[in-house]
Motif scaffolding. Structure first.
Motif, PDB file in Angstrom:
ATOM      1  N   THR A 275       0.562  -1.659  -0.108  1.00 33.43           N
ATOM      2  CA  THR A 275      -0.169   0.012  -0.373  1.00 33.43           C
ATOM      3  C   THR A 275       1.174   0.914  -0.544  1.00 33.43           C
ATOM      4  OG1 THR A 275      -0.255  -0.463   2.338  1.00 33.43           O
ATOM      5  CG2 THR A 275      -2.131  -1.380   1.263  1.00 33.43           C
ATOM      6  N   HIS A 276       0.033   2.210  -0.442  1.00 26.07           N
ATOM      7  CA  HIS A 276       0.913   3.310  -0.258  1.00 26.07           C
ATOM      8  C   HIS A 276       1.643   3.840   1.117  1.00 26.07           C
ATOM      9  CE1 HIS A 276      -1.875   4.190  -3.373  1.00 26.07           C
ATOM     10  NE2 HIS A 276      -1.153   5.339  -3.536  1.00 26.07           N
ATOM     11  N   ASP A 277       1.731   3.657   2.167  1.00 30.43           N
ATOM     12  CA  ASP A 277       1.831   3.465   3.222  1.00 30.43           C
ATOM     13  C   ASP A 277       3.108   2.195   3.893  1.00 30.43           C
ATOM     14  OD1 ASP A 277       0.111   1.478   4.284  1.00 30.43           O
ATOM     15  OD2 ASP A 277      -0.089   2.928   5.925  1.00 30.43           O
ATOM     16  N   ALA A 278       3.104   1.712   2.749  1.00 35.01           N
ATOM     17  CA  ALA A 278       4.833   0.391   2.958  1.00 35.01           C
ATOM     18  C   ALA A 278       5.702   1.581   3.301  1.00 35.01           C
ATOM     19  CB  ALA A 278       4.093  -0.228   1.455  1.00 35.01           C
ATOM     20  N   GLU A 279       6.433   0.439   4.354  1.00 37.03           N
ATOM     21  CA  GLU A 279       7.898   0.309   4.399  1.00 37.03           C
ATOM     22  C   GLU A 279       8.562  -0.777   3.891  1.00 37.03           C
ATOM     23  OE1 GLU A 279      10.511   2.293   6.227  1.00 37.03           O
ATOM     24  OE2 GLU A 279       9.284   4.117   6.196  1.00 37.03           O
ATOM     25  N   GLY A 280       9.856  -0.184   3.785  1.00 36.70           N
ATOM     26  CA  GLY A 280      10.793  -0.530   3.695  1.00 36.70           C
ATOM     27  C   GLY A 280      11.655  -2.039   4.368  1.00 36.70           C
ATOM     28  N   LEU A 281      12.247  -3.033   4.192  1.00 36.34           N
ATOM     29  CA  LEU A 281      13.320  -3.717   5.315  1.00 36.34           C
ATOM     30  C   LEU A 281      14.335  -5.061   5.067  1.00 36.34           C
ATOM     31  CD1 LEU A 281       9.648  -6.104   5.848  1.00 36.34           C
ATOM     32  CD2 LEU A 281      11.150  -4.320   7.733  1.00 36.34           C
ATOM     33  N   PRO A 282      14.765  -4.957   5.840  1.00 31.55           N
ATOM     34  CA  PRO A 282      16.122  -5.397   5.567  1.00 31.55           C
ATOM     35  C   PRO A 282      16.538  -6.879   4.474  1.00 31.55           C
ATOM     36  CG  PRO A 282      16.241  -4.656   6.962  1.00 31.55           C
ATOM     37  CD  PRO A 282      14.670  -4.440   7.020  1.00 31.55           C
ATOM     38  N   SER A 283      17.183  -7.149   4.098  1.00 31.01           N
ATOM     39  CA  SER A 283      16.976  -8.379   3.643  1.00 31.01           C
ATOM     40  C   SER A 283      18.460  -9.303   3.295  1.00 31.01           C
ATOM     41  CB  SER A 283      16.451  -8.621   1.974  1.00 31.01           C
ATOM     42  OG  SER A 283      17.057  -7.460   1.062  1.00 31.01           O
ATOM     43  N   TYR A 284      18.886 -10.446   3.954  1.00 31.95           N
ATOM     44  CA  TYR A 284      20.163 -11.155   4.096  1.00 31.95           C
ATOM     45  C   TYR A 284      19.478 -11.880   3.187  1.00 31.95           C
ATOM     46  CZ  TYR A 284      20.552  -8.003   8.022  1.00 31.95           C
ATOM     47  OH  TYR A 284      20.774  -6.643   9.523  1.00 31.95           O
ATOM     48  N   PHE A 285      20.685 -12.236   2.186  1.00 30.87           N
ATOM     49  CA  PHE A 285      20.439 -13.599   1.464  1.00 30.87           C
ATOM     50  C   PHE A 285      21.639 -14.650   2.207  1.00 30.87           C
ATOM     51  CE2 PHE A 285      19.903  -9.731  -1.396  1.00 30.87           C
ATOM     52  CZ  PHE A 285      18.642  -9.992  -1.601  1.00 30.87           C
ATOM     53  N   LYS A 286      21.298 -16.172   1.975  1.00 31.90           N
ATOM     54  CA  LYS A 286      22.307 -17.064   2.896  1.00 31.90           C
ATOM     55  C   LYS A 286      23.243 -17.724   1.019  1.00 31.90           C
ATOM     56  CE  LYS A 286      19.134 -20.683   1.713  1.00 31.90           C
ATOM     57  NZ  LYS A 286      18.178 -21.594   2.542  1.00 31.90           N
ATOM     58  N   ASN A 287      23.369 -17.444   0.262  1.00 35.10           N
ATOM     59  CA  ASN A 287      24.258 -17.965  -0.652  1.00 35.10           C
ATOM     60  C   ASN A 287      25.171 -17.089  -1.953  1.00 35.10           C
ATOM     61  OD1 ASN A 287      21.436 -16.547  -2.072  1.00 35.10           O
ATOM     62  ND2 ASN A 287      21.353 -18.424  -3.858  1.00 35.10           N
ATOM     63  N   ILE A 288      25.079 -15.605  -1.452  1.00 35.73           N
ATOM     64  CA  ILE A 288      25.852 -14.992  -2.020  1.00 35.73           C
ATOM     65  C   ILE A 288      27.415 -14.876  -1.170  1.00 35.73           C
ATOM     66  CG2 ILE A 288      23.833 -12.758  -1.966  1.00 35.73           C
ATOM     67  CD1 ILE A 288      25.156 -11.004  -0.141  1.00 35.73           C
ATOM     68  N   PHE A 289      28.695 -14.963  -2.857  1.00 31.76           N
ATOM     69  CA  PHE A 289      29.985 -13.992  -2.763  1.00 31.76           C
ATOM     70  C   PHE A 289      30.162 -13.551  -2.940  1.00 31.76           C
ATOM     71  CE2 PHE A 289      28.748 -19.160  -2.537  1.00 31.76           C
ATOM     72  CZ  PHE A 289      29.937 -19.495  -1.120  1.00 31.76           C
ATOM     73  N   LEU A 290      30.929 -12.341  -2.786  1.00 28.73           N
ATOM     74  CA  LEU A 290      31.616 -11.520  -3.512  1.00 28.73           C
ATOM     75  C   LEU A 290      32.985 -11.829  -3.957  1.00 28.73           C
ATOM     76  CD1 LEU A 290      31.712  -8.699  -2.615  1.00 28.73           C
ATOM     77  CD2 LEU A 290      33.244  -8.632  -1.461  1.00 28.73           C
ATOM     78  N   VAL A 291      33.267 -11.203  -5.178  1.00 31.19           N
ATOM     79  CA  VAL A 291      34.623 -11.481  -6.358  1.00 31.19           C
ATOM     80  C   VAL A 291      35.124 -10.132  -5.710  1.00 31.19           C
ATOM     81  CG1 VAL A 291      34.692 -11.147  -8.661  1.00 31.19           C
ATOM     82  CG2 VAL A 291      32.765 -12.672  -7.718  1.00 31.19           C
ATOM     83  N   GLU A 292      36.509 -10.265  -5.557  1.00 31.73           N
ATOM     84  CA  GLU A 292      37.501  -8.815  -5.376  1.00 31.73           C
ATOM     85  C   GLU A 292      38.113  -9.697  -5.870  1.00 31.73           C
ATOM     86  OE1 GLU A 292      36.952  -8.249  -1.006  1.00 31.73           O
ATOM     87  OE2 GLU A 292      37.595 -10.523  -1.451  1.00 31.73           O
TER      88      GLU A 292
END
Length: 361
Positions: free
Chosen positions: A323-340
């Motif tokens: 709805t128009h008064d929705a609020e965002g929430l954090p999200s944590y993903f269990k299967n992500i790898f950072l490429v460096e």
């Protein structure tokens, strides 16, 4: 004479008048949203919220200093930071809004949002120092008790392959800096920042490029038409499949449906009542409809460029309503790898940030 009479608000506020002031002046500072969350990534804690500052007087006021004091649960001072008007290039100028005309409200994004992982945050006390045209100074204190966000439903990443986090929700991100008090936005009935913790994800090729040729056509982008997956099991509560991949939408329709912003879009409600939203999907690519039961990692659509989109990418967010008064929430993903470079490592926090290149299997 009283200068400012502070109107009560959600958290805690006090006022100190340091010089004689005008009696009709009033300032109200409201914390938005009411429940303030702590998001945790690999390196820091992030407290993402806004101040709605309202000047109810006829005076013009200027913010000269903003200071935050951080306390633990024993009321022990841990650290203090500030922005002020000292020096040849004062730090207070980092705030784009610091002047309020009479009877004006403005949104201030919390400028002290990042803290070390080891800091045991319990209370944030903000002290505001305002002056008016007569150089009469007033101090207002607001107190925030943030809560660490605990995700109840495990999430997998909504794409596979090599991914650029084109824009996340850090202090400089456009998702973070969504001013829902801006008059044109407010006129559509939008009352909060539903994209407070949103992401824009772009697929890359093996050379870390987003597109071939000049990137002028949708088909030039390596991610255009890539499969989008459900991050967790749930039920489809919204599905739009009719928009063309032309980077356009009817802005007036936001009055009835704020998800029009995302063109072709899917919203899935999960067992904890949180909602995952997938936006800018390809025309006629949806494989689900409202009422469908969805399982984790199920193919649900393809990346497109429908709605308010500059180029093919997936807009993803978690929120508490559609709805128009929705609020965002954090999200944590269990299967992500950072490429460096040639190396990659798992992001144990599950939280990505702007500019990260990720590898998802």
């Amino acid at each position: 004479m009283n200068f400012l009479k502070l109107i009560p608000f959600v958290m805690v506020a006090t006022i100190t008048i340091t010089k004689p002031a005008l009696g009709q002046s009033k300032i109200e500072i409201t914390i938005k949203p009411k429940v303030t969350l702590i998001e945790v990534n690999e390196n820091k804690q992030i407290v993402n919220f806004d101040f709605l500052v309202t000047n109810s007087s006829t005076d013009t006021i200027l913010l000269d200093q903003l200071r935050v004091s951080v306390y633990d649960n024993k009321e022990y001072l841990l650290q203090r930071k500030f922005l002020d008007n000292n020096g040849t290039a004062p730090s207070i100028l980092l705030l784009p809004k610091r002047i309020w005309e009479g009877n004006q409200e403005q949104l201030i994004f919390n400028p002290f949002s990042e803290f070390e992982l080891v800091t045991p945050i319990h209370k944030l006390e903000y002290e505001w120092i305002f002056t008016n045209s007569k150089d009469e100074e007033t101090k207002v204190t607001t107190v925030v008790y943030p809560e660490r966000y605990n995700e109840k439903v495990a999430l997998i990443f909504p794409l596979k392959g090599k991914i650029l986090v084109y824009d996340a929700h850090d202090y400089n991100s456009h998702h973070r800096r969504f001013d829902y008090t801006f008059r044109p936005i407010k006129s559509f009935g939008i009352k909060s920042n539903f994209m407070r913790y949103a992401y824009d994800f772009v697929l890359l090729n093996s050379e870390n490029k987003q597109f071939k040729n000049q990137g002028e056509e949708n088909e030039d982008y390596f991610g255009f038409g890539a499969t989008v997956y459900a991050v967790a099991e749930g039920t489809v509560i919204y599905a739009s499949n009719k928009h063309q991949d032309n980077k356009k939408f009817d802005i007036q329709k936001l009055k009835d449906n704020p998800l029009e912003l995302y063109g072709n879009c899917i919203a899935i409600q999960h067992k904890d009542n949180t909602i995952s939203v997938y936006g800018h999907l390809m025309h006629n690519s949806l494989t689900v409809k409202v009422g469908d039961t969805i399982h984790t990692n199920q193919s649900i659509a393809k990346i497109g460029t429908s709605g308010s989109s500059f180029f093919p990418h997936l807009h993803f967010e978690m929120r508490n309503a559609i709805t128009h008064d929705a609020e965002g929430l954090p999200s944590y993903f269990k299967n992500i790898f950072l490429v460096e470079g040639s190396h990659k490592r798992k992001l144990n926090s599950g939280c990505a940030t702007t500019g990260n290149i990720l590898q998802i299997k």
